[in-house]
Design an enzyme around this catalytic site. Structure first.
Site, PDB file in Angstrom:
ATOM      1  N   GLU A  32       5.580  -4.628  12.002  1.00  0.00           N
ATOM      2  CA  GLU A  32       5.397  -3.753  10.890  1.00  0.00           C
ATOM      3  C   GLU A  32       5.987  -2.144  11.371  1.00  0.00           C
ATOM      4  O   GLU A  32       6.482  -1.766  10.873  1.00  0.00           O
ATOM      5  CB  GLU A  32       4.263  -3.673  10.193  1.00  0.00           C
ATOM      6  CG  GLU A  32       3.749  -4.724   9.513  1.00  0.00           C
ATOM      7  CD  GLU A  32       4.636  -5.200   8.540  1.00  0.00           C
ATOM      8  OE1 GLU A  32       5.093  -4.233   7.876  1.00  0.00           O
ATOM      9  OE2 GLU A  32       4.765  -6.311   8.243  1.00  0.00           O
ATOM     10  N   TYR A 113       0.003   1.653   4.856  1.00  0.00           N
ATOM     11  CA  TYR A 113       0.583   0.388   4.581  1.00  0.00           C
ATOM     12  C   TYR A 113       0.560  -0.527   5.841  1.00  0.00           C
ATOM     13  O   TYR A 113       0.435  -1.551   5.563  1.00  0.00           O
ATOM     14  CB  TYR A 113       1.936   0.885   4.994  1.00  0.00           C
ATOM     15  CG  TYR A 113       3.040  -0.129   4.693  1.00  0.00           C
ATOM     16  CD1 TYR A 113       3.676  -1.038   4.017  1.00  0.00           C
ATOM     17  CD2 TYR A 113       3.679  -0.576   6.371  1.00  0.00           C
ATOM     18  CE1 TYR A 113       4.547  -2.096   4.025  1.00  0.00           C
ATOM     19  CE2 TYR A 113       4.394  -1.416   6.522  1.00  0.00           C
ATOM     20  CZ  TYR A 113       4.744  -2.492   5.361  1.00  0.00           C
ATOM     21  OH  TYR A 113       5.713  -3.383   5.520  1.00  0.00           O
ATOM     22  N   ASP A 131       5.391  -0.566   0.430  1.00  0.00           N
ATOM     23  CA  ASP A 131       6.760   0.374   1.024  1.00  0.00           C
ATOM     24  C   ASP A 131       7.922   0.464   0.134  1.00  0.00           C
ATOM     25  O   ASP A 131       7.418   0.657  -1.039  1.00  0.00           O
ATOM     26  CB  ASP A 131       7.048  -0.565   2.142  1.00  0.00           C
ATOM     27  CG  ASP A 131       7.760  -2.010   1.730  1.00  0.00           C
ATOM     28  OD1 ASP A 131       7.866  -2.144   0.463  1.00  0.00           O
ATOM     29  OD2 ASP A 131       8.513  -2.578   2.544  1.00  0.00           O
TER      30      ASP A 131
END
Ligand code: SF4
Length: 346
Positions: A32, A113, A131
């Protein structure tokens, strides 16, 4: 209905990406972080190399930052690597990887996130994530009229993402939203005929799928003029270069590069670099080479000139740099060197 349609579509259409084959929170976290601001195709080889070199959070936590940055070299946005390293040290100091969203969010550098990604994909927790891809899908699906990057529009996307993720298979649901944004509900020409939620999509129903999300005003990128000096040392191998390491905070923090400064011309740059490195510099008369480098918030235009230092510098007097070394070309691979620095070295 939206939820079920997304999950069924995802099961049939998901791309087989390496980080989707694991439930290891550390590996998901690494992916990520790498995927922020970087394309999937670029990330894949870096992800494999990084996990081979640092297979566990403890391995990353125990590695010197220089080694981590060297493994990140070329991926850009090096602050991500520094934060990941610091975050790994935080996790390694605990008995185990945190397993709830609040504790995950406490890891340095882990925002909302990334918390959603780790919590939902590693631990099956109903933690939302938004996102750019998810925001675009939600803005169209529910016809959000505000700018989804800030204020009310941003709050609305998170609220909708939280409603959607509540239920079975939250990790797959988050992935489905991201995948839909990446492959079907794409920015310019959304492929609505292939979309599993087209019946429910307000933008599609109203023929507004190309109008949404509303475009936010882009701030102009200022141009910054700099001078870099490719310095060799008198009497030493002419292929060696004087390299400085940027101070850990700020842009390119911890990365090695030829000395470069914001300066009106080469002579002003020479004076500043002479002072910072405590050496005399003789500049080459040849014309400067121009290197252009675009960053998120600025556009660097660097004039690259060559010079010879009177002796090897042994210390730095500069807030921008915290170390200096004379580096042979083969040693570059073992240091964190940015794409900009490689362009400067030519
Ligand atoms: S129908 Fe079109 S605009 Fe709506 S979510 Fe699907 S791809 Fe996006």
């Amino acid at each position: 209905m939206i939820r079920a349609a997304l999950l069924a579509w995802y099961d049939d259409n998901a791309r087989d990406l390496p980080w989707r084959r694991t439930r290891d929170p550390y590996a998901i976290w690494v992916a990520e972080v790498m995927l922020q601001q970087t394309r999937v195709e670029t990330v894949i080889p870096y992800y494999a190399r990084f996990l081979e070199r640092f297979p566990t959070v403890d391995a990353l936590a125990g590695a010197p930052l220089d080694e981590v940055l060297s493994c990140w070299s070329g991926l850009g946005y090096y602050r991500r690597a520094r934060l990941l390293h610091r975050g790994a040290q935080h996790v390694a100091a605990r008995a185990s990887f945190p397993r709830d969203a609040d504790a995950i969010r406490e890891i340095p550098g882990v925002g909302r996130y990334t918390t959603g990604a780790i919590a939902s994909q590693a631990f099956d927790l109903p933690a939302a994530l938004v996102d750019g891809n998810v925001a675009r899908v939600l803005a169209r699906l529910f016809a959000i009229e505000d700018d989804v990057k800030k204020g009310a529009g941003l709050r609305r996307t998170w609220q909708l993402a939280e409603q959607l993720v509540a239920g079975p298979r939250p990790g797959a649901l988050n992935n489905a939203l991201m995948e839909l944004g990446a492959t079907v509900c794409v920015p310019r020409e959304p492929r609505c005929t292939l979309c599993p939620v087209r019946e429910a999509c307000v933008a599609r129903r109203e023929g507004r799928e190309r109008e949404l999300p509303v475009a936010s005003e882009k701030a102009a990128r200022p141009r910054v003029r700099e001078v870099a000096i490719l310095l060799r040392v008198r009497g030493r191998d002419e292929h060696e270069r004087v390299m400085v390491r940027r101070a850990p905070t700020g842009l390119f923090g911890g990365m090695w590069e030829p000395p470069r400064v914001v300066a009106r011309d080469r002579h002003a740059a020479r004076a500043e670099i002479e002072h910072a490195l405590g050496v005399k510099i003789t500049l080459d008369d040849a014309r400067a080479r121009k290197v252009s480098h675009v960053l998120t918030h600025r556009h660097l235009e660097v004039s690259v000139v060559r010079g010879v230092a009177s002796r090897p510098p042994s210390a730095v007097r500069s807030e921008a740099w915290d170390a200096v070394a004379v580096v042979a070309p083969h040693e570059l691979a073992t240091r964190g060197v940015s794409t900009l620095a490689r362009k400067l070295l030519g």
